[in-house]
Scaffold this motif. Structure first.
Motif, short mmCIF file in Angstrom:
data_model
loop_
_atom_site.label_atom_id
_atom_site.label_comp_id
_atom_site.label_asym_id
_atom_site.label_seq_id
_atom_site.Cartn_x
_atom_site.Cartn_y
_atom_site.Cartn_z
N ALA A 91 0.88 -1.30 0.12
CA ALA A 91 0.05 -0.05 -0.01
C ALA A 91 0.73 1.14 0.10
CB ALA A 91 -1.10 -0.03 1.23
N TYR A 92 1.95 1.31 0.68
CA TYR A 92 2.87 2.34 0.71
C TYR A 92 3.43 2.46 -0.60
CZ TYR A 92 7.11 5.16 1.39
OH TYR A 92 8.17 6.11 1.23
N ARG A 94 2.08 1.74 -3.63
CA ARG A 94 1.15 2.26 -4.50
C ARG A 94 1.00 3.72 -4.12
NH1 ARG A 94 -0.98 -2.51 -3.24
NH2 ARG A 94 -2.60 -1.66 -1.61
N ALA A 95 1.14 4.22 -3.00
CA ALA A 95 0.95 5.40 -2.46
C ALA A 95 2.08 6.38 -3.33
CB ALA A 95 0.82 5.66 -1.15
N ALA A 98 1.60 6.77 -6.63
CA ALA A 98 0.83 7.94 -7.07
C ALA A 98 1.39 9.37 -6.91
CB ALA A 98 -0.51 7.71 -6.48
N VAL A 99 2.23 9.49 -5.70
CA VAL A 99 2.51 10.77 -5.47
C VAL A 99 3.86 11.29 -6.35
CG1 VAL A 99 4.10 12.15 -3.64
CG2 VAL A 99 1.98 10.88 -2.83
N VAL A 161 -0.45 3.71 -12.36
CA VAL A 161 -1.14 3.95 -11.19
C VAL A 161 -2.65 3.48 -11.21
CG1 VAL A 161 -2.13 5.85 -9.54
CG2 VAL A 161 0.21 6.04 -10.58
N ARG A 165 -4.74 0.14 -9.41
CA ARG A 165 -6.03 0.41 -8.66
C ARG A 165 -7.17 -0.33 -8.99
NH1 ARG A 165 -5.73 6.37 -6.22
NH2 ARG A 165 -3.99 6.05 -5.28
#
Length: 168
Positions: A91-92, A94-95, A98-99, A161, A165
């Motif tokens: 999850a980190y 993926r975040a 995205a950032v 990204v 999702r």
């Protein structure tokens, strides 16, 4: 439902563009190998040189280099700077992706397109050719590969990204 269909169509378009870019890279790479081999054999074996063949090899190299960027991104072959990312949860990651897309990839490649556009417009307006006397025409077509690669990078980054999702 409509959103899911649009996302699926976008991801399919990005896969098709990736395959087209990969095919262009393979063709440019094969041509580059053959052209350089011919240049070396002609020059050192027969004492002949062809400016057009040297220009063609340079054009193929340029196309190979810039189009290999989005191809590499689409396959997850980009280099990560994070030293501890292998110990962090998915999850980190993926975040973080995205950032990185929002803060770095889209602005940098968008700026590249904006900064290169006047030079590209001028090259197209004069149908710019080789700087070498007797060289190949069509340098403006090769110069088009840089903003094209930047657009492909943005599209592939967004697809990376969104694809993650959609898989969740």
């Amino acid at each position: 439902m409509q959103m899911r269909r649009s996302l699926s169509a976008y991801l399919a378009l990005c896969r098709w563009l990736d395959r087209a870019a990969l095919a262009a890279c393979v063709a440019a790479g094969l041509f580059l190998v053959g052209a350089v081999l011919a240049i070396v054999v002609l020059r050192y074996g027969f004492g002949l040189g062809f400016i057009q063949l040297q220009d063609a090899a340079g054009y193929a190299f340029a196309v190979l280099m810039v189009l290999s960027l989005p191809v590499t991104l689409a396959r997850g072959g980009h280099v990560r700077v994070e030293v501890i990312s292998e110990r962090l949860p998915a999850a980190y990651l993926r975040a973080a992706d995205a950032v990185a897309l929002v803060l770095f990839l889209v602005p940098v490649f968008g700026l590249m397109i904006r900064a290169f556009w006047p030079d590209l417009s001028y090259a197209w307006s004069i149908r710019e050719g080789s700087v070498e006397t007797g060289g190949l025409p069509g340098l403006y077509l090769v110069k088009t590969a840089l903003p094209l690669a930047a657009i492909l990078m943005i599209l592939q980054g967004v697809a990376q990204v969104l694809g993650r999702r959609a898989a969740e």
